[in-house]
Structure formats: C-alpha cells, structure tokens
Design a protein around this motif. Structure first.
Motif, PDB file in Angstrom:
ATOM      1  N   ASN A  92       0.829  -1.197   0.000  1.00  0.00           N
ATOM      2  CA  ASN A  92       0.000   0.000   0.000  1.00  0.00           C
ATOM      3  C   ASN A  92       0.871   1.258   0.000  1.00  0.00           C
ATOM      4  OD1 ASN A  92      -2.288   1.523   0.162  1.00  0.00           O
ATOM      5  ND2 ASN A  92      -2.540   1.286   2.361  1.00  0.00           N
ATOM      6  N   ASN A  93       0.661   2.152  -0.970  1.00  0.00           N
ATOM      7  CA  ASN A  93       1.445   3.396  -1.098  1.00  0.00           C
ATOM      8  C   ASN A  93       2.944   3.120  -1.151  1.00  0.00           C
ATOM      9  OD1 ASN A  93      -0.785   5.102  -1.107  1.00  0.00           O
ATOM     10  ND2 ASN A  93      -0.809   5.258   1.113  1.00  0.00           N
ATOM     11  N   PRO A  94       3.404   2.423  -2.213  1.00  0.00           N
ATOM     12  CA  PRO A  94       4.812   1.995  -2.239  1.00  0.00           C
ATOM     13  C   PRO A  94       5.791   3.076  -2.694  1.00  0.00           C
ATOM     14  CG  PRO A  94       3.709   1.244  -4.208  1.00  0.00           C
ATOM     15  CD  PRO A  94       2.675   1.980  -3.412  1.00  0.00           C
ATOM     16  N   GLY A 144       4.733   6.425   0.515  1.00  0.00           N
ATOM     17  CA  GLY A 144       3.888   6.194   1.678  1.00  0.00           C
ATOM     18  C   GLY A 144       4.396   5.056   2.541  1.00  0.00           C
ATOM     19  N   LEU A 145       3.423   4.289   3.057  1.00  0.00           N
ATOM     20  CA  LEU A 145       3.723   3.296   4.085  1.00  0.00           C
ATOM     21  C   LEU A 145       4.709   2.233   3.617  1.00  0.00           C
ATOM     22  CD1 LEU A 145       2.790   2.382   6.954  1.00  0.00           C
ATOM     23  CD2 LEU A 145       1.246   0.819   5.785  1.00  0.00           C
TER      24      LEU A 145
END
Lengths: 239, 192
Positions: B174-176, B179-180
């Motif tokens: 998720n959100n590579p 983000g996370l």
C-alpha cells in the motif's frame, strides 16, 4: 488506502493521478509563496511604529497587484486545463465495465466478452477478518487487469451516487438515466479503495468501492471462476 | 368598544366629537417623538442649536490617540472662574507660572499624558482568561459526553487490530512510492 492521520494525497496508481499530484504540488507552491508574502507584509506593518493617516489611493501599486495575480492565475490555469482534458481522454479501451449505484451497494457488469454481473456490498463489522479496514472492505471486489485501458460506465438505479477511487484519481457521479464514462488504467498491482461521494440516503457512508488490480493471467482466471457455475453457487453470486 | 377589564374605553367623546381612542392614537406618536428628541437634547453638551457636538462636526470631539497625540479640541472647554483666571495668567510670562499651575494648564488641554495613553490596560489578561475558561468548559463537556453518552469504540480501533491492519497494508504494498510500504524494508523485514 490512506494511513491514519494522513494529510497528503495517496500515492498514484494511475498516470492521471500522477499528473494530478504534480499539479497539486505546483499549485501548493504558488499558494505557499503568496501566503508567505502576505504574512511577511502583515508582520512588517504590525511591527512598524509609523502610520500615514491620510492615505487614500496608490494607483501604481493597485495596478501592480492586479496584473501580477492575473499572471499567477494564468500560470495555475494552464496546467489545470491541460489536466482537465487529460482526464477525459480515453485511449482505445480494451475492456468496458459498468458500475451501477444502488441504495446502498454497487453492482458491476462485465459484458464485453462474457456475461459477468455481481453486487458489491460493504462487509459489516461482524464479518471482518482481523486487520480488515472497517467501512472499506466489500464482499466482491472489482477485479481488473493491470496496465490495461479500461472504460467504466457509471450510472445509478435510483438516486445519484458517485463512484470514487482516490488513488486512481477517479470520481464520477452516477446519475440515474445517464451513462457517465471514466477512463481507468492501473499502473501497478494492488488493492485500491474508495467510497460513495454523493449523498444518497441513510447508508451513503457504507457503500465502498474496492478495485483489485491483478496481472492479466490472474484476471483471466478470475473471469473463469466467475463463469463457473459451481464456484458461483458457493460464492452466492449470479452469472 | 370595551377594554380588557370590561370597562368602556371610548364611551365618552371629547371636543370636536373625536373619541379618546382616536385622540390617543394621534397624540402618542407625537409625545414619543417629543420625548425622544428632548432626551437627546438633555444628553447633548455643546454644539450649535441644541445638537450634540459630534453631530455638528465629528472632528470637534476630544480623543486621546497614541498614534496621533494632537486632539482637535481642548479637553476642558467650559472653564470655571478659577480656570479662566489661570488661562489669563498663561497669556503673560510663563516663568511666573508655578509647577502646579503648569500641570493644571496641561490637564485643561489634555485628558491623559502620552505615557498614560500608551500605558498597557491589561485587557489581554481578561481575553486570555476568558478564552481559556471557555476552552476548559468545552473539554469538561466533552469528557462528560465521552463517559456517559457516547457508545464504545469498535474493536477495529484497538491496538491489535491496527497492528494487523498495518501488516495487511504492507503485504498489499500500500502506497509503495512515498507512503507506508516505501518505508518498510521487505528483504530484512523491518522498518528502513
């Protein structure tokens, strides 16, 4: 999906969303510059001991502070319009799906090659597995092939809804009696979440959208599964 | 026509055949206007034709302004006999004026000295105190609501569920980009 207390935009999963992030950064820079200028002016004026009580006009500065904002607006408007038209571009879609909004769930139809239809209801709290996102998970996800240009036709069966997936930069009103077209292209595999974005009744907040972008082979396998009568029966879906 | 206590209001007519009610209706607006006007006259001080000074010319009002400490009119405009005598003395040699007389002359002209006008009032304490009190009351109300009125939080808000959700998001990449998932080292299974 957004992480808790996230302030910025999510990472883009489509080319259009990437452009939207660049545009957002561009406009934010302009806004921050203007805000800094204003705050600096306010600080200087407040800390000054002098007042000119008989100030009535200043023609030169009034012209300057009219022309410069007009130029700034042009600098903002040109990429904005370019992006606006980019979102409407449809690059020879290889797949068309239909998304129909109901009170209070979405139904999807893949009728290009096969006849696949299913409903997508939000999973209630009691049905969630540990680690699932509350108010976001659904029973049947929208499975799409990655790196494929997809046309989404959005409509509604009762009242106006809005089909939204922020990580893909998608938002389109689902209006009953009207077909709205969206261009969708997922650049990477993953799961992308969205929520209905037009007030549609008591459970407006409880009809999410989940797109699962998978490699083409996996998508084909999913289609076969959906067409298989036995597995559909076990999943309680119709063909 | 009868009034609320049952008696007759306009049973008797007066001169010109007009009823009392009719005369009252004509007289009341006139009396109210006269009272209002004379009230304003009663409050007026100075100015021409009975009008208050600020209505004749708005500049002829004394004001202590720290940014422009030069008022248009003297503070005391109607002088007593002693004050008039002092003013007459001022017309002569100033060296004959005592310190007390100089101060009194100053106070006839100005209400406050510049230092007094610029002195802090301490109003900020009232503002800060009042605002803090209201914010504190808001917190108290919120705590009462939270304890007695609001339902319990769903189990998805507890720590174990949040931990499991983060693990799932990392598995989903998720959100590579920024983000996370971009902050997780997948090879060594730890945060970067």
């Amino acid at each position: 999906m957004a992480t808790p207390a996230q302030l910025g935009l999510m990472d883009a999963a489509s080319p259009v969303m990437e452009e939207m992030i660049y545009f957002h950064d561009h406009v934010m820079l302009v806004l921050i510059l203007i805000t800094c200028l204003i705050f600096y002016s306010m600080l200087v004026l407040i800390s000054s001991k002098y007042i000119y009580r008989f100030l009535t006009d200043g023609h030169v500065i009034e012209t300057v502070w009219t022309v410069i904002p007009a130029i700034i607006l042009v600098v903002v408007a040109l990429p904005s319009l370019k992006l606006l038209y980019l979102t409407d571009e449809l690059d020879n879609p290889q797949l068309t799906i239909k998304s129909v909004g109901h009170q209070w769930y979405w139904s999807y139809e893949y009728t290009d090659y096969y006849d696949i239809e299913f409903d997508s209801y939000m999973l209630p709290l009691g049905d969630l597995s540990k680690g699932d996102a509350r108010l976001l998970e659904v029973d049947n996800r929208v499975v799409l092939p990655v790196d494929t240009s997809v046309r989404v036709l959005v409509t509604a069966a009762d009242v106006i809804h809005s089909w939204t997936v922020p990580s893909l930069g998608l938002k389109m009103d689902a209006v009953p009696g009207r077909l709205n077209q969206l261009a969708l292209q997922c650049s990477r595999v993953g799961t992308f979440y969205g929520q209905c974005s037009e007030i549609c009744g008591a459970n407006h907040s409880f009809m999410p959208i989940v797109i699962e972008a998978v490699p083409v082979e996996v998508f084909e396998g999913w289609c076969d599964m959906m067409l298989d009568e036995e597995s559909l029966g076990s999943l309680n879906m119709k063909r | 026509m009868y009034c609320w206590h049952g008696g007759s209001v306009v049973k008797n007519t007066t001169k010109k055949g007009r009823t009392m009610a009719h005369q009252l209706m004509r007289a009341v607006p006139r009396l109210v206007a006269r009272r209002a006007f004379s009230t304003s006259l009663a409050r007026a001080g100075g100015g021409a034709g009975g009008m208050p000074a600020w209505q004749v010319n708005p500049r002829n009002v004394y004001e202590d302004r720290p940014d422009f400490p030069m008022p248009n009119v003297p503070y005391v405009s109607e002088l007593s006999d002693a004050q008039k005598a002092l003013k007459a003395k001022e017309a002569g040699d100033w060296k004959s004026l005592s310190d007390e007389e100089l101060k009194e002359l100053y106070r006839l002209k100005f209400h406050k000295t510049l230092a007094e006008a610029e002195a802090p009032t301490g109003e900020w304490k009232t503002v800060v105190g009042g605002t803090s009190l209201i914010i504190a009351l808001t917190f108290v109300l919120y705590i009462i609501q939270k304890k007695y009125a609001m339902p319990a939080m769903p189990e998805t808000c507890n720590y174990e569920w949040q931990e499991a959700m983060m693990k799932k998001q990392l598995q989903m990449r998720n959100n590579p980009v920024e983000g996370l998932a971009s902050k997780w080292d997948y090879e060594n299974n730890k945060w970067k």
